[in-house]
Write a protein that holds these residues in place. Sequence first.
Motif, mmCIF file in Angstrom:
data_model
loop_
_atom_site.group_PDB
_atom_site.id
_atom_site.type_symbol
_atom_site.label_atom_id
_atom_site.label_comp_id
_atom_site.label_asym_id
_atom_site.label_seq_id
_atom_site.Cartn_x
_atom_site.Cartn_y
_atom_site.Cartn_z
ATOM 1 N N PRO A 1 0.800 -1.063 -0.037
ATOM 2 C CA PRO A 1 0.020 0.115 0.176
ATOM 3 C C PRO A 1 1.022 1.283 -0.038
ATOM 4 O O PRO A 1 1.680 1.374 0.716
ATOM 5 C CB PRO A 1 -0.756 -0.074 1.403
ATOM 6 C CG PRO A 1 -0.519 -1.460 1.797
ATOM 7 C CD PRO A 1 0.740 -2.065 1.160
ATOM 8 N N ILE A 2 0.513 2.455 -0.861
ATOM 9 C CA ILE A 2 1.221 3.633 -0.882
ATOM 10 C C ILE A 2 0.487 4.373 0.033
ATOM 11 O O ILE A 2 -0.762 4.903 0.171
ATOM 12 C CB ILE A 2 1.162 4.124 -2.293
ATOM 13 C CG1 ILE A 2 1.798 3.239 -2.988
ATOM 14 C CG2 ILE A 2 1.783 5.505 -2.114
ATOM 15 C CD1 ILE A 2 1.588 3.550 -4.484
ATOM 16 N N CYS A 3 1.271 4.990 1.394
ATOM 17 C CA CYS A 3 0.550 5.891 2.373
ATOM 18 C C CYS A 3 -0.729 5.360 2.845
ATOM 19 O O CYS A 3 -1.809 6.072 2.579
ATOM 20 C CB CYS A 3 0.428 7.244 2.031
ATOM 21 S SG CYS A 3 2.171 8.009 1.224
ATOM 22 N N PRO A 4 -0.697 4.151 3.368
ATOM 23 C CA PRO A 4 -2.041 3.643 4.036
ATOM 24 C C PRO A 4 -2.641 4.306 5.035
ATOM 25 O O PRO A 4 -2.050 5.154 5.974
ATOM 26 C CB PRO A 4 -1.646 2.034 4.537
ATOM 27 C CG PRO A 4 -0.108 2.160 4.761
ATOM 28 C CD PRO A 4 0.494 2.970 4.053
ATOM 29 N N HIS A 5 -4.085 4.344 5.214
ATOM 30 C CA HIS A 5 -4.803 4.979 6.320
ATOM 31 C C HIS A 5 -4.862 4.384 7.334
ATOM 32 O O HIS A 5 -5.187 4.579 8.493
ATOM 33 C CB HIS A 5 -6.009 5.328 5.519
ATOM 34 C CG HIS A 5 -6.819 6.540 6.477
ATOM 35 N ND1 HIS A 5 -6.262 7.780 6.700
ATOM 36 C CD2 HIS A 5 -8.122 6.361 6.960
ATOM 37 C CE1 HIS A 5 -7.134 8.412 7.463
ATOM 38 N NE2 HIS A 5 -8.199 7.488 7.696
ATOM 39 N N SER A 6 -4.176 2.817 7.677
ATOM 40 C CA SER A 6 -4.373 2.193 8.774
ATOM 41 C C SER A 6 -3.141 1.605 9.076
ATOM 42 O O SER A 6 -2.428 1.252 8.251
ATOM 43 C CB SER A 6 -5.510 1.113 8.535
ATOM 44 O OG SER A 6 -5.388 0.123 9.391
ATOM 45 N N LEU A 7 -2.831 1.676 10.359
ATOM 46 C CA LEU A 7 -1.636 0.985 11.050
ATOM 47 C C LEU A 7 -1.487 -0.856 10.559
ATOM 48 O O LEU A 7 -0.607 -1.332 10.520
ATOM 49 C CB LEU A 7 -1.468 0.998 12.235
ATOM 50 C CG LEU A 7 -0.967 2.365 12.902
ATOM 51 C CD1 LEU A 7 -1.178 2.408 14.403
ATOM 52 C CD2 LEU A 7 0.193 2.996 12.348
ATOM 53 N N ALA A 8 -2.746 -1.135 10.418
ATOM 54 C CA ALA A 8 -2.964 -2.766 10.060
ATOM 55 C C ALA A 8 -2.740 -3.133 8.534
ATOM 56 O O ALA A 8 -2.360 -4.311 8.134
ATOM 57 C CB ALA A 8 -4.441 -3.009 10.368
ATOM 58 N N ALA A 9 -2.581 -1.819 7.689
ATOM 59 C CA ALA A 9 -2.211 -2.223 6.115
ATOM 60 C C ALA A 9 -0.830 -2.067 5.950
ATOM 61 O O ALA A 9 -0.414 -1.097 5.972
ATOM 62 C CB ALA A 9 -2.928 -1.094 5.284
ATOM 63 N N ARG A 10 -0.380 -3.323 5.670
ATOM 64 C CA ARG A 10 1.149 -3.569 5.486
ATOM 65 C C ARG A 10 1.148 -4.292 4.363
ATOM 66 O O ARG A 10 0.340 -5.118 3.919
ATOM 67 C CB ARG A 10 1.849 -4.198 6.781
ATOM 68 C CG ARG A 10 1.811 -3.123 8.119
ATOM 69 C CD ARG A 10 2.425 -1.990 7.757
ATOM 70 N NE ARG A 10 2.831 -1.013 8.754
ATOM 71 C CZ ARG A 10 2.047 0.069 8.745
ATOM 72 N NH1 ARG A 10 1.198 0.378 7.845
ATOM 73 N NH2 ARG A 10 2.095 0.935 9.752
ATOM 74 N N GLY A 11 2.735 -4.382 3.871
ATOM 75 C CA GLY A 11 2.914 -5.169 2.567
ATOM 76 C C GLY A 11 2.743 -6.589 2.851
ATOM 77 O O GLY A 11 2.572 -7.256 4.226
ATOM 78 N N LEU A 12 2.388 -7.300 1.966
ATOM 79 C CA LEU A 12 2.017 -8.831 1.724
ATOM 80 C C LEU A 12 2.982 -9.667 0.705
ATOM 81 O O LEU A 12 2.825 -9.086 -0.524
ATOM 82 C CB LEU A 12 0.466 -8.832 1.536
ATOM 83 C CG LEU A 12 -0.136 -10.397 1.528
ATOM 84 C CD1 LEU A 12 0.002 -11.165 2.961
ATOM 85 C CD2 LEU A 12 -1.526 -10.352 0.954
ATOM 86 N N VAL A 13 3.326 -10.709 0.978
ATOM 87 C CA VAL A 13 3.987 -11.388 0.015
ATOM 88 C C VAL A 13 3.229 -12.562 -0.117
ATOM 89 O O VAL A 13 2.959 -13.253 0.991
ATOM 90 C CB VAL A 13 5.407 -11.580 0.525
ATOM 91 C CG1 VAL A 13 6.246 -12.598 -0.566
ATOM 92 C CG2 VAL A 13 6.236 -10.131 0.762
ATOM 93 N N PHE A 14 2.989 -13.066 -1.410
ATOM 94 C CA PHE A 14 2.117 -14.452 -1.687
ATOM 95 C C PHE A 14 2.666 -15.019 -2.996
ATOM 96 O O PHE A 14 3.488 -14.271 -3.696
ATOM 97 C CB PHE A 14 0.694 -13.873 -1.976
ATOM 98 C CG PHE A 14 0.428 -12.975 -2.839
ATOM 99 C CD1 PHE A 14 0.099 -13.120 -4.150
ATOM 100 C CD2 PHE A 14 0.559 -11.558 -2.676
ATOM 101 C CE1 PHE A 14 -0.002 -12.093 -5.349
ATOM 102 C CE2 PHE A 14 0.422 -10.655 -3.507
ATOM 103 C CZ PHE A 14 0.098 -10.842 -4.884
#
Length: 326
Positions: A236-249
């Motif tokens: 995410p680019i500049c997410p609005h939530s501390l819970a929004a983080r990068g994900l590897v899949f």
Amino acid sequence: MLNVPPVSKNVPPQHSPPEKTGKKVGIIYNDVKPVACQVSQELIIKLETYGCQVETATGLGGLLGYASAEKPPTLTPIEALVPEAFDGAMDFAIVLGGDGTVLSAFRQVAPQGIPLLAVNTGHMGFLTEAYLNQLPYALEQVLAGNYQIEERTMVAVSLVRSGQTMWEALCLNEMVLHREPLTSMCHFEVTIGRHSPVDIAADGIILSTPTGSTAYSLSAGGPVITPGVKVLQLIPICPHSLAARGLVFPSAEPVSVSSANPDPLVMVVDGNAGCYVAPGDRVCLREAKFPAKFIRLKDPEFFKVLREKLGWGLPHIAKPTSVELP
């Protein structure tokens, strides 16, 4: 330019390459850079003296450009970007330019499985294998077959509207989706494989390959991923939530992205192709059936490239010594 004096003591000695190879070789060059144009002409002459059939194209052929907001996107099939003479009989191709030209060149040759020797005539050259002063030696080695192929994951990106594909492109680095202007927040709904959709509130999102992990996603806080790992990452680019983080899949998982906002979005692929995404459209990504094939003159050493190009792993503080202070 093939006789440029060495600027590094690490340039290997030159020997006479094999005579009359009979190989079919392609050259893709950045036609807005005079040095690339000059070297391409000298390279044609050199290759023909070795009995090679030489075909040329410019990096411009791999650039789809950006569709305007006022007009619907125009579909150019992925295979349609392959230059006419660049077919399965081509042994290899040489690309002259910077990283942008390399990205464009792979969009042109990957569908035919043609390996690329990337020669840096640009600035950083993170994706390139050799510098101009190393070109004579590199050419000698490749013509003699003294090289190996490093395969890297590519992604097929498509814009789907009412079940119909409106636009598509190959991607080696990343796909970026954001609003205009970039500072406006958007709600993205992302579905990865069979998993439940997730909602991300951010200025934009980046879907990156391992190759692209050292590009835009790195600047946005994503991790560096070594090229051989079969994964993609969502940043995410500049997410609005501390819970929004990068994900590897896993890269085998298809991805679908849509927006809940009523305004159009902008999609950019590898920094040199893109289109507008209307409300209700879906952006779909899947692992491409053909990888990018890099010609390597020696065993790939990714950490060395990170250290030389990006300064990764270099000491930034004075290390303690055994000397006692008075």
